[in-house]
Design a protein around this motif. Structure first.
Motif: not given
Lengths: 460, 435
Positions: A376-378, A381-382
């Protein structure tokens, strides 16, 4: 009335500035075993359509299952587009693209629609038996086959009329092993392609590998959290480049956001000059293939990173217009229930010059992380979970490790890639990509082995 | 009987019919972008032919023949049927339908979104706001050859907001959502207040040490601990031997402060209904009472396999999928203190509202290891700033047994199915940013 005439007549009746209709027929089958039980054997069919209208810069969208409602849905789309246009100071517009009239047939070696349910069931049963019979510690399995054959028709008010056949076939093989109540591990193989039934034949070795890995993980050691030099296998590196970097290149999330657009400016350096990242809309047999995207734009081979420099973003017609770019054929919808949004197709890191042995030899203490459970990434940030891993000690692979979760800042991590392998592999997988509620979209990702210095690993 | 079931000519069968109307309204970067009207209708047919199960679905609700033929074709190779379709029952009376939601127009939804965006933009500058608001009206009909003829209309409204604040070298992403079956229960104020408070807390980034620390999981963050339990209490996983809770009914496996129930009958609950997706009455099922494992949840098939009664937990994701075991409203016991009071008691710790990569590890075992997404540092009983690039790791089962230090006194409905207070645990392994 013939369907084509029906669509053309509906388009002619629309008062919107731009109108598009996409209709879809799908036939699909699923066979799934869990443990010793046949969990699902399914044969389904689907028909539906979506209308998208642009009026005064606003989008109105309407979804239907009943084609006799088409006229009414166009009126509804127009009405909502008008309301959006009234309320928003941000007017959408579309980049110009060539008008296309074409039919794209699927070419399958062995069309899965001609294979009997009985044969599909027997094949999956045979893989399930391999998983189950690996050893006493295998307590459960999940062996799942899916096929889907879609015929998608796109017609718009500019004169584009495209019919595309879209085949998709997947196989997931999972073994669950247990040694005591809280020591439970999984091993899996996940395969997918835009191919015929031949793709799922002869996968006995994958079944054995999945079961072996589940059992081996029971006695693997949990990794100690900290910072390591990490070698990613092509599977995990592919998921990394898709999740952590590829999504950031999708222009729809930044085309109205100046701050983000500044961070993702074409021409900026993102990695060393050995790094090339590509999104390619057509490589024969691959799962992410789309000869034309869901706005009727032809596929392209797009360099996201060329020699370490950000070279292009991925665009729809709307994002391209707004950002002064050329549409890249990446506007995709997972089904007729959804409007196209910017998505990847077949995304990979291109080959470098280093052998895997070279990477290992130069690593005194590190981790070799293989395949991804998920990620998942934001934006920057991963986080990814490796399916399994090995420690690297003095240039050699050591014992098996589990619970390896990699995390970090994508920009730092891209800069920290210090070796790129000469051994690229691409994977379709049995799942797909999720974005904006549209999941699972068939995609492919891949990479050679890559080595990254200084990756944060969370352990137990 | 339903005409389509009559085409089965004496075989057993079950028809699940779903009509859904949704109206998603999307705002991007603070501006209205699109409105979408979606009407979907589909049917799923399960048949038992010569003792074997078959399954098919279609959107062509007028072509009964095609669906019957497809389902019978699969039954020829199907599993030996262990289940029987239920007869008509007395269903609990559960409110699931709000006329006020049905009457909401697209203009109403647009205004609701515009108001909230204006409020957030007033409170914080240089934020990029994406918002989506959607109303759902659905009609479920289940009929079967045992005589069941059940119908229910359900409404809900979902509001979600993500905010991004980008500064040089740092991007702060926040996410909040509220969902309700009844319009006047949609917590718009809570969303606004939480976001505004978190933006304020996040103005400063503070370092985290790498060691074992107490972690306060907000109701939204508590899913990190509760997701493994959702898998573990699934009767199917228990039967298949993949749940670590198998064979442990009666054992004190959790802190005695903890009680958990699955309750599909909660008035206005997000996953409440009169009957489940197989026509079994919903129920209040205790899973954990004062730390002791009580029961697991089952759909028809898992119950038949395990030789127990179904618990009203047959769940479908739309008309396309077979029923599976699914939780309804997972309700966690409350404690005596508010989240603020729990934080005030801590000398040092982390407040976690969301994590990256939820459920992507080995969740069956209860193990989690996640990078925090939205989290804050607690020092001397106060929030002192935001933490980033920080991993938290532990085992949910172990933490909820040995290390529970507090449950909040207020529950919130989060992630559609959890009805949980703040949960604070000690001894979470934290790996902070090194530089």
């Amino acid at each position: 009335m013939k369907e084509k005439e029906l669509l053309l007549q509906a388009l002619a009746g629309s008062n919107a500035d731009y109108t598009e209709i996409r209709i879809e027929r799908e036939l699909r089958n699923q066979v799934q075993f869990q443990k010793d039980k046949l969990e699902n054997l399914e044969s389904s069919s689907e028909f539906g359509g979506i209308v998208r209208c642009l009026k005064n810069g606003g989008w109105g969208i309407a979804v239907l299952n009943d084609i006799s409602q088409l006229q009414q849905k166009i009126e509804e789309g127009e009405r909502m587009a008008h309301l959006v246009g009234e309320h928003s100071s941000e007017a959408a517009a579309l980049a110009e693209v060539p008008v296309v009239q074409e039919t794209v047939h699927a070419e399958l070696e062995r069309d899965f629609r001609d294979v009997s349910l009985g044969e599909k069931k027997e094949l999956i049963a045979s893989y399930n038996r391999i998983l189950l019979s690996y050893g006493k510690r295998v307590v459960s399995t999940n062996a799942r086959y899916t096929d889907s054959f879609r015929e998608v028709t796109l017609a718009n008010s500019e004169g584009t009329f495209i019919v595309q056949q879209v085949p998709d076939i997947t196989l997931l093989l999972v073994a669950v092993a247990s040694a005591g109540k809280t020591n439970i591990e999984q091993g899996f193989e996940s395969l997918g392609s835009a191919a015929g039934f031949e793709f799922v034949l002869g996968r006995e070795e994958e079944a054995t590998n999945a079961a072996k890995r589940a059992v081996d993980l029971l006695s693997a050691r949990s990794v100690d959290g900290g910072r390591y030099t990490v070698i990613l296998d092509p599977g995990l590196a592919g998921v990394f480049i898709h999740e952590a970097f590829g999504h950031g290149c999708e222009a729809d999330f930044l085309f109205k956001n100046e701050q983000m657009a500044k961070i993702m400016t074409v021409g900026k350096r993102f990695g060393n000059s050995e790094l090339n990242v590509i999104d390619d809309g057509y490589i024969p047999g691959l799962r992410g293939n789309i000869p034309y995207d869901d706005e009727g734009v032809a596929r392209a081979k797009t360099y996201l990173i060329k020699n370490g420099i950000l070279s292009s973003l991925l665009h729809s017609r709307e994002t391209a217009k707004k950002m002064g770019a050329i549409p890249t054929g990446n506007a995709r919808a997972v089904s007729y229930e959804y409007e196209p949004i910017v998505r990847m197709t077949n995304t990979y890191i291109d080959v470098g010059v280093h052998s895997f042995d070279e990477m290992l030899a130069g690593t005194d203490k590190g981790i070799y992380a293989v395949k991804a459970y998920g990620g998942q990434t934001m934006f920057e940030q991963f986080t990814f979970s490796a399916a399994y891993a090995y420690e690297i000690v003095n240039g050699e692979l050591g014992e098996m490790l589990k619970d390896v979760v990699l995390t970090g800042n994508v920009f730092e991590t891209l800069r920290d890639i210090d070796m790129i392998g000469d051994d690229k592999e691409l994977y379709g997988g049995s799942g797909g990509c999720g974005k904006g509620g549209q999941s699972p979209l068939p995609v492919t990702d891949g990479s050679p082995h890559v080595r990254i210095s200084n990756v944060m690993i969370g352990g137990k | 009987m339903n005409a389509l079931l009559e085409e089965l000519k004496g075989r057993q069968g079950e028809l699940y019919h779903l009509q859904t109307r949704t109206l998603p309204v999307e705002f991007r970067s603070g501006k209205l972008e699109s409105i979408k009207s979606k009407e979907l209708e589909g049917v799923a047919l399960r048949v038992i032919d010569n003792g074997r199960l078959g399954f098919g679905t279609t959107t062509n609700v007028k072509d009964g023949h095609g669906l019957v033929d497809a389902a019978l074709a699969t039954a020829a190779f199907g599993e030996k049927a262990s289940l029987a379709f239920p007869a008509q029952d007395d269903f609990p009376s559960v409110d699931t339908y709000d006329q006020a939601i049905v009457e909401l127009s697209e203009r109403d939804l647009v205004e609701l979104g515009e108001d909230l965006i204006a409020r957030l933009e007033r409170a914080s500058s240089e934020v990029d706001i994406n918002l989506s608001i959607n109303k759902v009206v659905e009609t479920v009909k289940i009929t079967n050859t045992s005589g069941l003829d059940a119908k229910e209309e359900r409404t809900s409204i979902l509001l979600s907001v993500d905010i991004e604040k980008a500064r040089e070298g740092d991007i702060f992403l926040l996410f909040e959502e509220a969902q309700a079956s009844y319009l006047n229960e949609l917590q718009v104020d809570r969303i606004a207040n939480n976001l505004i408070q978190q933006l304020r807390w996040g103005e400063r980034i503070v370092p985290t040490p790498s060691r074992s620390l107490p972690v306060v999981f907000s109701p939204a963050g508590a899913i990190c601990l509760l997701l493994p339990l959702v898998v573990g209490f699934n009767g199917k996983s228990v039967f298949m031997g993949t749940s670590p809770l198998r064979g442990r009914i009666g054992e004190t496996a959790f802190s005695t402060d903890l009680s958990i129930a699955d309750d599909g009958t909660i008035p206005h609950g997000l996953r409440s209904s009169s009957f489940d997706d197989e026509g079994i009455p919903t129920a209040h099922t205790p899973l954990v009472s004062n730390g002791v494992i009580k029961r697991f949840v089952y759909d028809l098939r898992a119950a038949a396999l395990a030789g127990v009664e179904p618990t009203g937990n047959g769940s479908r994701s739309g008309f396309r999928s077979l029923p599976k075991v699914g939780m309804t409203n997972v309700t966690i016991s409350t404690g005596t203190h508010s989240q603020d009071e729990i934080i005030a008691e801590l000398d040092e710790g982390i407040l976690v509202d969301s994590v990256l990569g939820l459920g992507q590890g080995n969740i069956i075992s209860g193990q989690f290891s996640n990078n925090v997404a939205v989290a804050f540092k607690i020092e001397h009983g106060k929030i002192v700033g935001r933490v980033k690039n920080t991993m938290i790791a532990g085992n949910a089962y172990a933490l909820l047994k040995e290390s529970l230090i507090g449950l909040g006194n207020e529950r919130r409905c989060v992630h559609g199915m959890l009805n949980t207070p703040t949960i604070a645990v000690d001894g979470v392994n934290v790996v902070g940013q090194v530089k």
